[in-house]
Design a protein around this motif. Structure first.
Motif, PDB file in Angstrom:
ATOM      1  N   ILE A  56       0.833  -1.204   0.000  1.00 50.91           N
ATOM      2  CA  ILE A  56       0.000   0.000   0.000  1.00 50.91           C
ATOM      3  C   ILE A  56       0.864   1.249   0.000  1.00 50.91           C
ATOM      4  O   ILE A  56       0.623   2.195  -0.754  1.00 50.91           O
ATOM      5  CB  ILE A  56      -0.942   0.001   1.228  1.00 50.91           C
ATOM      6  CG1 ILE A  56      -1.951  -1.134   1.090  1.00 50.91           C
ATOM      7  CG2 ILE A  56      -1.661   1.330   1.338  1.00 50.91           C
ATOM      8  CD1 ILE A  56      -2.862  -1.283   2.283  1.00 50.91           C
ATOM      9  N   ILE A  57       1.884   1.227   0.854  1.00 49.46           N
ATOM     10  CA  ILE A  57       2.783   2.387   0.887  1.00 49.46           C
ATOM     11  C   ILE A  57       3.412   2.590  -0.483  1.00 49.46           C
ATOM     12  O   ILE A  57       3.509   3.717  -0.990  1.00 49.46           O
ATOM     13  CB  ILE A  57       3.892   2.194   1.944  1.00 49.46           C
ATOM     14  CG1 ILE A  57       3.279   2.147   3.332  1.00 49.46           C
ATOM     15  CG2 ILE A  57       4.914   3.320   1.861  1.00 49.46           C
ATOM     16  CD1 ILE A  57       4.289   1.907   4.442  1.00 49.46           C
ATOM     17  N   ALA A  58       3.827   1.464  -1.076  1.00 48.42           N
ATOM     18  CA  ALA A  58       4.466   1.564  -2.389  1.00 48.42           C
ATOM     19  C   ALA A  58       3.526   2.204  -3.411  1.00 48.42           C
ATOM     20  O   ALA A  58       3.921   3.076  -4.190  1.00 48.42           O
ATOM     21  CB  ALA A  58       4.894   0.182  -2.874  1.00 48.42           C
ATOM     22  N   ILE A  59       2.261   1.769  -3.372  1.00 50.07           N
ATOM     23  CA  ILE A  59       1.314   2.323  -4.343  1.00 50.07           C
ATOM     24  C   ILE A  59       1.104   3.811  -4.106  1.00 50.07           C
ATOM     25  O   ILE A  59       1.049   4.610  -5.040  1.00 50.07           O
ATOM     26  CB  ILE A  59      -0.027   1.557  -4.272  1.00 50.07           C
ATOM     27  CG1 ILE A  59       0.172   0.138  -4.785  1.00 50.07           C
ATOM     28  CG2 ILE A  59      -1.089   2.276  -5.091  1.00 50.07           C
ATOM     29  CD1 ILE A  59      -1.075  -0.690  -4.812  1.00 50.07           C
ATOM     30  N   ILE A  60       1.027   4.189  -2.819  1.00 49.66           N
ATOM     31  CA  ILE A  60       0.852   5.611  -2.517  1.00 49.66           C
ATOM     32  C   ILE A  60       2.041   6.403  -3.051  1.00 49.66           C
ATOM     33  O   ILE A  60       1.893   7.454  -3.672  1.00 49.66           O
ATOM     34  CB  ILE A  60       0.716   5.837  -0.996  1.00 49.66           C
ATOM     35  CG1 ILE A  60      -0.571   5.217  -0.505  1.00 49.66           C
ATOM     36  CG2 ILE A  60       0.753   7.332  -0.689  1.00 49.66           C
ATOM     37  CD1 ILE A  60      -0.772   5.353   0.990  1.00 49.66           C
ATOM     38  N   ILE A  61       3.235   5.864  -2.796  1.00 53.52           N
ATOM     39  CA  ILE A  61       4.435   6.585  -3.250  1.00 53.52           C
ATOM     40  C   ILE A  61       4.465   6.702  -4.761  1.00 53.52           C
ATOM     41  O   ILE A  61       4.773   7.770  -5.309  1.00 53.52           O
ATOM     42  CB  ILE A  61       5.704   5.878  -2.723  1.00 53.52           C
ATOM     43  CG1 ILE A  61       5.748   6.030  -1.229  1.00 53.52           C
ATOM     44  CG2 ILE A  61       6.932   6.428  -3.406  1.00 53.52           C
ATOM     45  CD1 ILE A  61       7.104   5.961  -0.623  1.00 53.52           C
ATOM     46  N   ILE A  62       4.133   5.591  -5.426  1.00 53.52           N
ATOM     47  CA  ILE A  62       4.124   5.659  -6.895  1.00 53.52           C
ATOM     48  C   ILE A  62       3.110   6.704  -7.354  1.00 53.52           C
ATOM     49  O   ILE A  62       3.352   7.464  -8.289  1.00 53.52           O
ATOM     50  CB  ILE A  62       3.801   4.284  -7.506  1.00 53.52           C
ATOM     51  CG1 ILE A  62       4.952   3.328  -7.246  1.00 53.52           C
ATOM     52  CG2 ILE A  62       3.562   4.409  -9.001  1.00 53.52           C
ATOM     53  CD1 ILE A  62       4.759   1.959  -7.836  1.00 53.52           C
ATOM     54  N   GLY A  63       1.980   6.725  -6.642  1.00 51.96           N
ATOM     55  CA  GLY A  63       0.977   7.719  -6.997  1.00 51.96           C
ATOM     56  C   GLY A  63       1.508   9.133  -6.861  1.00 51.96           C
ATOM     57  O   GLY A  63       1.335   9.972  -7.751  1.00 51.96           O
ATOM     58  N   ILE A  64       2.187   9.403  -5.743  1.00 54.40           N
ATOM     59  CA  ILE A  64       2.744  10.745  -5.532  1.00 54.40           C
ATOM     60  C   ILE A  64       3.751  11.081  -6.627  1.00 54.40           C
ATOM     61  O   ILE A  64       3.748  12.172  -7.193  1.00 54.40           O
ATOM     62  CB  ILE A  64       3.429  10.850  -4.152  1.00 54.40           C
ATOM     63  CG1 ILE A  64       2.401  10.659  -3.055  1.00 54.40           C
ATOM     64  CG2 ILE A  64       4.128  12.195  -4.001  1.00 54.40           C
ATOM     65  CD1 ILE A  64       2.983  10.677  -1.658  1.00 54.40           C
ATOM     66  N   ILE A  65       4.631  10.110  -6.899  1.00 51.06           N
ATOM     67  CA  ILE A  65       5.646  10.346  -7.937  1.00 51.06           C
ATOM     68  C   ILE A  65       4.975  10.688  -9.264  1.00 51.06           C
ATOM     69  O   ILE A  65       5.365  11.630  -9.952  1.00 51.06           O
ATOM     70  CB  ILE A  65       6.548   9.109  -8.129  1.00 51.06           C
ATOM     71  CG1 ILE A  65       7.335   8.843  -6.869  1.00 51.06           C
ATOM     72  CG2 ILE A  65       7.498   9.315  -9.298  1.00 51.06           C
ATOM     73  CD1 ILE A  65       8.163   7.578  -6.956  1.00 51.06           C
ATOM     74  N   LEU A  66       3.944   9.894  -9.597  1.00 50.93           N
ATOM     75  CA  LEU A  66       3.273  10.147 -10.867  1.00 50.93           C
ATOM     76  C   LEU A  66       2.702  11.557 -10.915  1.00 50.93           C
ATOM     77  O   LEU A  66       2.855  12.273 -11.898  1.00 50.93           O
ATOM     78  CB  LEU A  66       2.147   9.131 -11.081  1.00 50.93           C
ATOM     79  CG  LEU A  66       2.588   7.814 -11.718  1.00 50.93           C
ATOM     80  CD1 LEU A  66       1.416   6.867 -11.805  1.00 50.93           C
ATOM     81  CD2 LEU A  66       3.150   8.059 -13.102  1.00 50.93           C
ATOM     82  N   VAL A  67       2.045  11.958  -9.833  1.00 42.37           N
ATOM     83  CA  VAL A  67       1.459  13.301  -9.819  1.00 42.37           C
ATOM     84  C   VAL A  67       2.542  14.352  -9.999  1.00 42.37           C
ATOM     85  O   VAL A  67       2.442  15.239 -10.841  1.00 42.37           O
ATOM     86  CB  VAL A  67       0.698  13.552  -8.501  1.00 42.37           C
ATOM     87  CG1 VAL A  67       0.323  15.013  -8.387  1.00 42.37           C
ATOM     88  CG2 VAL A  67      -0.542  12.687  -8.452  1.00 42.37           C
ATOM     89  N   VAL A  68       3.608  14.247  -9.205  1.00 47.00           N
ATOM     90  CA  VAL A  68       4.686  15.240  -9.283  1.00 47.00           C
ATOM     91  C   VAL A  68       5.312  15.272 -10.671  1.00 47.00           C
ATOM     92  O   VAL A  68       5.594  16.337 -11.221  1.00 47.00           O
ATOM     93  CB  VAL A  68       5.766  14.938  -8.217  1.00 47.00           C
ATOM     94  CG1 VAL A  68       6.993  15.793  -8.448  1.00 47.00           C
ATOM     95  CG2 VAL A  68       5.210  15.180  -6.832  1.00 47.00           C
TER      96      VAL A  68
END
Lengths: 274, 430, 310
Positions: A9-21
């Motif tokens: 879950i943390i990984a998915i959140i981080i990937i999500g943040i990276i994608l947005v940025v």
């Protein structure tokens, strides 16, 4: 198990943040390309507006970007072909054979990749002006080869080293000459490498700015230079800049998607296998 | 007898021929040999350039000569131009050059002397009155007694002040002395909607130009007649302290502003006043872009001595590497003609002809005309030597650093002064 | 069968080895020759220029021509050069360190979990495949004082006052520039370090698990040493690119405000193409080349030693 779940879950959140940025600036660029002038200068910045195709149209009718896209295309394709043709042969040689001084040659080839462009820009400019080559496409093709060629050599060498050398020996036993063993057996097997390298060379050339800015003027102008040329202090035409920039990035995105598998390998000069 | 009549006949034919040329001159005729040619005109992103681009189709129609207008901001204008001239690629045929560059380009052999074209009856329009150009502006095209272009835009820098804003806050304007001026800036400073003044303080030619006005306002000098550097003396320090203090009443980001940004700020009413080039008068009155139509007034830069203004005008010249010099001359003659300059008033044209400024109707409509007319005779000049570029480089850096708060005034001025002294020495002026 | 092959090779051993030599050199020579012509010749030409006072904006008769090492002497005495060097070093150190730590942390977290489909990976890589000049212009637009999106957000978060703008302020300009580079290249570090981590052998980790070693110990004693070659490669590439940075500086600030973002490439460019001091600019570019050569030799040495220990 639970540890893994939370980690995922943390990984998915981080990937999500990276994608947005990572994507936000580009997304903002696309939005800007569809805005009218008033919307672009709006304070606070607008996310919802009536889109218009005016910027794209004027980029080609008023700012004459079509010849620039043509130039970028021809130059990038030509330097890629040249570098690929010459460099692949050299890479094969370094991968397969022991040569006198091959460590030094390899290092020298790598070092040319590390050359700061600014060092070469000045002499190339002076030479071009003296020999009447300024503002020609051929000049840029040659100049871009300075970084594409070493790049091809290093990556293709890595790909060739991955192919067992027994294959050539088997081919030669079957009557193939050295050249045929290379051309007909090894080269097809290294196709992914060739494609990756070709695409990366194309992307580097397509995106290049410094050399193009100094060595072209009107006839051989490329898209990156043209985009920068839209920045003329008085009310910068951000709409048109955004439109052309969007168009300029799209081929790169498509190509990256295609060679995604090998791109890490390509960008680390073959050292890290992605 | 026969010889005499022959000579007479010859003279008559000569006279007839010359008068027919004089009477028969038309742009269409003169341009005939050059029809189908494409000229490339490189110019600054200034209002007159926009105006020329607007009316260029008329020229193209009359002559069959196509003109491509390429605009570049300082310093990219010179970047592109010099790349072309040095490589002799011959891309540019018409070059908009600042009067302070004349010496540099002439000495390097990059621009053509105009004599040969002005003496050519096939090219010269007899109605084109050269004495109609302001003498000072004409001088700007000259080097060593020869002309290298026709004056194109009259760019004079003085104070733009917004009367409506002044009235709104009950401040009397325009200020006549620097201390009054600082006072108005303070009184009119109501951030973030309104700031007391704008500044073109970018590390760029712009900061040097604006600073020169202040220097002269405090009766400072750049260098004296013997090329002794003077700008770091008492007056120079006072002037620079004043300039630094102005930033307290200026909007954020002025350290990245050139004259274009100042123009936008004046148009949007974000600043109550600013030192600015007179060619921007038109954009102040353009209802499509400006929120301050009818509000701008113009005055000399407030000074402790004589009224101060700063000349930045430019001319149109022909590069030696151009492949279409005669066609280029025809274009230059047309672009600087009385007709084009007159019609362009209010559309961006910044005329260099006295007759245009004399038109009463225009003087009434555009308050800047009176100001420019007066300033034209006494306007201050910056150095025109080739070493000026390097001087700008150091001054722009030092003064911009002072405004950005990174350096103190005295050391910044002394650093620049030392560099300028060195440049003057190596240039052989001392 | 194999015996037969061997004897065939042995019989024609001498002949093959000489055609082999011809073959291998025939393949390599075009590369060497082409590369030599287009890099060695211009470099020598540039060195020649650096020994002259060639200036495109001056008349030929006002120039002295050959002036020996004067350019180099003057540059080393010039405080603007040293400040430019300091700025370049600051920039390089900060961006590489930040990109590395961010990249490593994120890669460690993502290790062993799903990295996403091809589309996701492509968009993660987006910042570094965009043309640097386009990246620079996009961020100039985002940092714009009046209507820039990032400026707007920063002000709303009270990180930036209304009295200034990211690219206009002498203290925030370089950090703003660094943010752009970090935005552009961190994805690269994430992807490379991730690839490196996933290629590591599992045996040492099994052994560590059995020995109940703490995660930190595992990281320090197993992961880090095994990852060393990858880390070094990526550091070499990033350091080299950061020292040479140009496009984004040219787009965002052109070296200003003041000297805040005047990195060496920009400094050289300005001397060459705004001031037309070709001789002087060539000299500065040689100093830059010299610096890069030294740095690359040090780093490549570290790299080959690391490869050997693993």
């Amino acid at each position: 198990m639970e540890k893994n779940k939370t980690k995922t879950i943390i990984a998915i959140i981080i990937i999500g943040i990276i994608l947005v940025v990572n994507v936000m600036p580009f997304l903002w660029l696309i939005l800007t390309s569809l805005k009218t002038r008033l919307d672009i200068f709006a304070i606070p910045p607008k996310f919802f507006f009536h889109p218009t195709a005016k910027n794209f149209i004027s980029a080609f009718t008023k700012r004459h970007f079509l010849p620039m896209f043509y130039n970028s295309l021809i130059i990038s394709a030509s330097t890629t072909l040249l570098s690929l043709a010459v460099g692949t042969l050299g890479a094969y040689s370094l991968a397969r054979f022991k040569l006198f001084g091959d460590k030094h040659i390899s290092f020298w080839i790598l070092s040319t990749r590390m050359f700061p462009s600014i060092v070469l820009v000045i002499p190339f400019f002076i030479m071009a002006t003296r020999w009447g080559l300024h503002d020609t496409r051929s000049l840029l093709v040659i100049v871009y080869t300075t970084f594409n060629l070493p790049f091809v050599v290093w990556i293709m060498r890595s790909f060739f080293e991955d192919i067992p050398s027994d294959l050539e020996k088997a081919a030669m036993v079957d009557g193939y000459s050295r050249w045929d063993a290379f051309w007909r057996v090894i080269l097809p097997l290294s196709a992914p490498g060739l494609v990756t390298t070709a695409i990366l060379c194309f992307i580097f050339s397509w995106n290049e700015f410094l050399f193009a800015n100094v060595l072209t003027a009107a006839m051989a102008k490329t898209v990156p230079v043209g985009i920068r040329g839209l920045v003329t202090s008085r009310a910068i035409e951000w709409g048109e800049i955004a439109a052309v920039a969007t168009l300029q990035v799209i081929p790169v995105l498509v190509f990256t998607f295609a060679v995604q598998k090998y791109i890490i390998r390509g960008l680390t000069l073959g050292a890290v296998k992605g | 007898m026969k010889l005499k009549s022959l000579i007479l006949l010859g003279v008559m034919i000569l006279v007839l021929g010359m008068t027919s040329i004089a009477f028969g001159w038309s742009l269409e005729e003169a341009a005939k040999p050059y029809a189908g040619v494409t000229l490339r005109f490189i110019t600054e992103t200034t209002p007159p350039s926009y105006w020329v681009e607007e009316v260029v189709p008329e020229f193209e129609k009359a002559t069959g000569i196509k003109v491509i207008v390429e605009r570049q901001a300082h310093p990219h204008l010179e970047e592109k131009a010099l790349m072309d001239f040095a490589s002799k690629t011959g891309i540019y045929d018409v070059f908009n050059f600042d009067y302070s560059w004349t010496g540099k380009y002439v000495k390097a052999g990059y621009i053509e002397p105009f004599e040969q074209y002005m003496d050519n009856p096939a090219l010269v329009n007899p109605d084109n009155a050269l004495d109609d150009f302001y003498p000072r502006m004409w001088e700007g095209t000259m080097w060593d007694g020869k002309a290298y272009g026709y004056p194109f835009d009259s760019v004079i820098q003085y104070l733009f002040w917004n009367k409506a804003v002044y009235d709104k806050y009950g401040v009397a304007g325009p200020p006549k002395k620097p201390d009054e001026w600082m006072d108005t800036m303070q009184k009119l400073n109501h951030p973030p909607e309104l700031y007391g003044t704008g500044m073109m303080a970018k590390r760029h030619l712009s900061v040097v130009c604006e600073w020169l006005c202040i220097l002269w306002a405090f009766q400072g000098e750049f260098y004296d007649d013997n090329y002794n550097v003077k700008f770091n003396d008492e007056n120079g320090v006072k002037a620079t302290e004043f300039y630094k203090k102005m930033a307290e009443f200026a909007p954020p980001g002025v350290t990245t502003w050139t004259w274009d940004d100042v123009s936008t700020a004046l148009q949007q009413g974000t600043v109550a006043q600013s030192v600015q080039w007179d060619e921007n008068y038109g954009s102040m009155e353009n209802p499509e872009e400006s929120r301050v139509v009818g509000q701008m007034r113009y005055a000399p830069v407030p000074s402790y001595g004589d009224p101060v203004s700063h000349y930045g005008g430019s001319s149109l010249g022909i590069p030696t590497s151009s492949k279409n010099k005669e066609a280029a001359f025809l274009f230059i003659q047309w672009a600087t003609s009385q007709d084009i300059q007159l019609r362009g008033v209010g559309h961006g044209s910044s005329p260099t002809r006295m007759s245009v400024y004399g038109v009463q109707e225009l003087r009434d409509k555009f308050p800047s005309f009176a100001a420019t007319d007066e300033a034209a005779a006494s306007t201050g000049w910056r150095p025109r030597i080739p070493e000026w570029d390097d001087m700008v480089e150091t001054l722009a850096l030092e003064i911009n650093s002072v405004i950005a708060g990174a350096k103190d005034v005295k050391s910044a001025l002394d650093t620049s002064a030392a560099k300028v002294e060195e440049l003057l020495k190596t240039g052989g002026y001392k | 069968m194999s015996l037969k092959k061997l004897s065939v090779f042995q019989r024609f051993g001498f002949w093959i080895s000489s055609t082999e030599t011809k073959f291998k050199w025939a393949l390599l020579l075009p590369t060497i020759i082409l590369l030599a012509i287009i890099t060695v010749y211009p470099t020598i030409y540039a060195f020649n220029l650096s020994l002259s006072d060639y200036n495109l904006a001056r008349a030929a008769d006002t120039l002295k021509g050959y002036i020996g090492l004067d350019n180099f002497r003057n540059i080393l005495k010039d405080p603007t050069f040293w400040s430019s060097l300091r700025t370049t070093i600051t920039f390089t150190v900060v961006v590489v360190v930040v990109e590395f730590f961010l990249g490593l942390c994120i890669a460690l977290i993502l290790q062993g979990t799903v990295t996403g489909s091809r589309i996701v990976r492509t968009f993660i890589l987006l910042p570094m495949i965009m043309a640097p000049i386009v990246v620079g212009l996009t961020w100039t637009y985002l940092y714009q004082s009046e209507f820039g999106l990032v400026t707007f957000i920063l002000r709303k978060l009270h990180l930036m006052s209304y009295a200034t703008a990211p690219l206009a302020d002498i203290t925030s300009a370089l950090p703003a520039l660094m943010v752009v580079d970090i935005w552009q290249w961190t994805p690269f570090l994430i992807m490379v370090l991730l690839a490196g981590l996933e290629a590591l052998p599992t045996a040492p980790y099994e052994a560590a698990r059995i020995d109940k070693a703490s995660p930190f110990l595992v990281f320090r004693k197993i992961t880090l040493p095994l990852l060393q070659p990858v880390i070094l490669i990526v550091l070499v590439l990033r350091i080299m690119d950061a020292i040479r940075v140009f496009d984004i500086v040219y787009a965002l600030t052109e070296g200003g405000p003041g000297e805040a973002t005047d990195v060496l490439s920009m400094f050289i460019y300005r001397n060459a193409f705004y001031l037309w001091g070709i001789g002087k600019a060539s000299a500065i570019s040689f100093i830059l080349l010299y610096i890069i050569m030294i740095v690359s030799v040090i780093l490549v040495n570290l790299l080959s030693r690391a490869k050997q220990t693993v």
